[in-house]
Write a protein that holds these residues in place. Structure first.
Motif, mmCIF file in Angstrom:
data_model
loop_
_atom_site.group_PDB
_atom_site.id
_atom_site.type_symbol
_atom_site.label_atom_id
_atom_site.label_comp_id
_atom_site.label_asym_id
_atom_site.label_seq_id
_atom_site.Cartn_x
_atom_site.Cartn_y
_atom_site.Cartn_z
ATOM 1 N N PHE A 64 -3.126 4.701 -10.942
ATOM 2 C CA PHE A 64 -3.632 3.889 -10.157
ATOM 3 C C PHE A 64 -2.512 3.155 -9.511
ATOM 4 C CE2 PHE A 64 -4.851 -0.605 -8.919
ATOM 5 C CZ PHE A 64 -5.935 -0.295 -8.297
ATOM 6 N N ARG A 65 -1.325 2.555 -10.122
ATOM 7 C CA ARG A 65 -0.223 2.033 -9.580
ATOM 8 C C ARG A 65 0.568 2.929 -8.865
ATOM 9 N NH1 ARG A 65 -1.454 -3.142 -9.474
ATOM 10 N NH2 ARG A 65 -2.151 -4.206 -11.341
ATOM 11 N N VAL A 66 0.843 4.160 -9.146
ATOM 12 C CA VAL A 66 1.442 4.967 -8.344
ATOM 13 C C VAL A 66 0.828 5.000 -6.888
ATOM 14 C CG1 VAL A 66 2.323 7.555 -8.102
ATOM 15 C CG2 VAL A 66 2.770 6.065 -10.162
ATOM 16 N N ALA A 67 -0.504 5.451 -7.078
ATOM 17 C CA ALA A 67 -1.180 5.698 -5.833
ATOM 18 C C ALA A 67 -1.385 4.468 -4.968
ATOM 19 C CB ALA A 67 -2.780 6.106 -6.203
ATOM 20 N N TYR A 68 -1.521 3.067 -5.429
ATOM 21 C CA TYR A 68 -1.565 2.071 -4.819
ATOM 22 C C TYR A 68 -0.229 1.672 -4.135
ATOM 23 C CZ TYR A 68 -3.215 -2.693 -3.888
ATOM 24 O OH TYR A 68 -3.628 -3.962 -3.360
ATOM 25 N N SER A 69 0.970 1.742 -4.780
ATOM 26 C CA SER A 69 2.235 1.709 -4.028
ATOM 27 C C SER A 69 2.447 2.725 -2.922
ATOM 28 C CB SER A 69 3.397 2.131 -5.229
ATOM 29 O OG SER A 69 3.202 1.327 -6.163
ATOM 30 N N ILE A 70 2.204 3.931 -3.065
ATOM 31 C CA ILE A 70 2.325 4.770 -2.131
ATOM 32 C C ILE A 70 1.120 4.628 -0.930
ATOM 33 C CG2 ILE A 70 2.174 7.275 -1.263
ATOM 34 C CD1 ILE A 70 2.685 8.201 -4.190
ATOM 35 N N GLY A 71 0.052 4.162 -1.164
ATOM 36 C CA GLY A 71 -0.907 3.965 -0.180
ATOM 37 C C GLY A 71 -0.785 2.787 0.643
#
Length: 223
Positions: A64-71
């Motif tokens: 979740f955190r990786v996608a949130y940071s990129i998104g």
């Protein structure tokens, strides 16, 4: 010669429309946090049901955190290109659909995949809401408007245990994840009705339109 009487019908407007838009952003932030809190609240039960270790659960959270940071970067750029109204419509529909489909998950990897997609969609809320505030609020009110919509994160986190756990103990984890996701689709209906740029909004008063336009001219002259 026939003379037509002047029209006496006044254009219908909403007073202080910008604060109604801020309220819609506040609601979006509540729903955003409600959806993201489902996993952490259900984790004690899901870890037992699916035999996850602490490392397994951490990997799901990291997805979740990786996608949130990129998104946040990618969707911030998207809002600049397609506009706040369409951009938030698409991204709220995205993460709401992901929430509704998450009950299809059956193990570690499928849960991680759904959380990755959820993180990507939810990351758009802050860039989009901040852009909406810059479009609708004069500079002297932007701090307050930003604080208003951002407080939805605290409200969403506070009510999530009551909503999610009440559903879980009655119907199980799948409805506890899916039902909060449905709120996003209801919010989209409100958003599509209430949000347009101030220059073209049919419900904005002339005085409020001038207030916003004059502020933008003042900012441009200071550059």
């Amino acid at each position: 010669m026939i003379f037509s009487a002047p029209s006496t019908s006044a254009r219908h407007t909403i007073s202080q429309l910008r604060w109604w838009i801020a309220a819609a952003l506040f609601a979006s932030t509540i729903i955003n946090y409600l959806d993201r809190q489902t996993l952490s609240l259900l984790a004690p039960f899901l870890k037992v049901q699916y035999h996850w270790s602490n490392t397994d659960y951490a990997n799901i959270v990291i997805a979740f955190r990786v996608a949130y940071s990129i998104g946040q970067t990618l969707f911030g750029r998207l809002m600049d290109r397609i506009g706040t109204r369409k951009g938030l419509t698409l991204t709220v529909a995205w993460y709401s659909l992901v929430s509704v489909l998450t009950p299809l998950a059956s193990g570690l990897y499928s849960f991680a995949a759904f959380r990755f997609l959820l993180g990507a969609g939810e990351s758009a809320n802050w860039p989009a809401a901040t852009k909406a505030v810059s479009e609708w609020f004069p500079k002297q009110e932007r701090g307050l408007a930003t604080a208003f919509f951002d407080s939805g994160s605290s409200v969403g986190g506070a009510i999530a245990p009551f909503v999610v756990l009440s559903i879980y103990f009655r119907w199980g984890w799948r409805p506890a994840v899916a039902i909060p996701g449905l709120l996003g689709f209801l919010w989209i209906i409100l958003w599509r009705k209430i949000y347009r740029p101030p220059e073209s909004h049919p419900l904005i008063s002339d005085s409020e339109r001038r207030l916003i336009a004059e502020d933008k001219r003042d900012i441009a002259s200071d550059i």
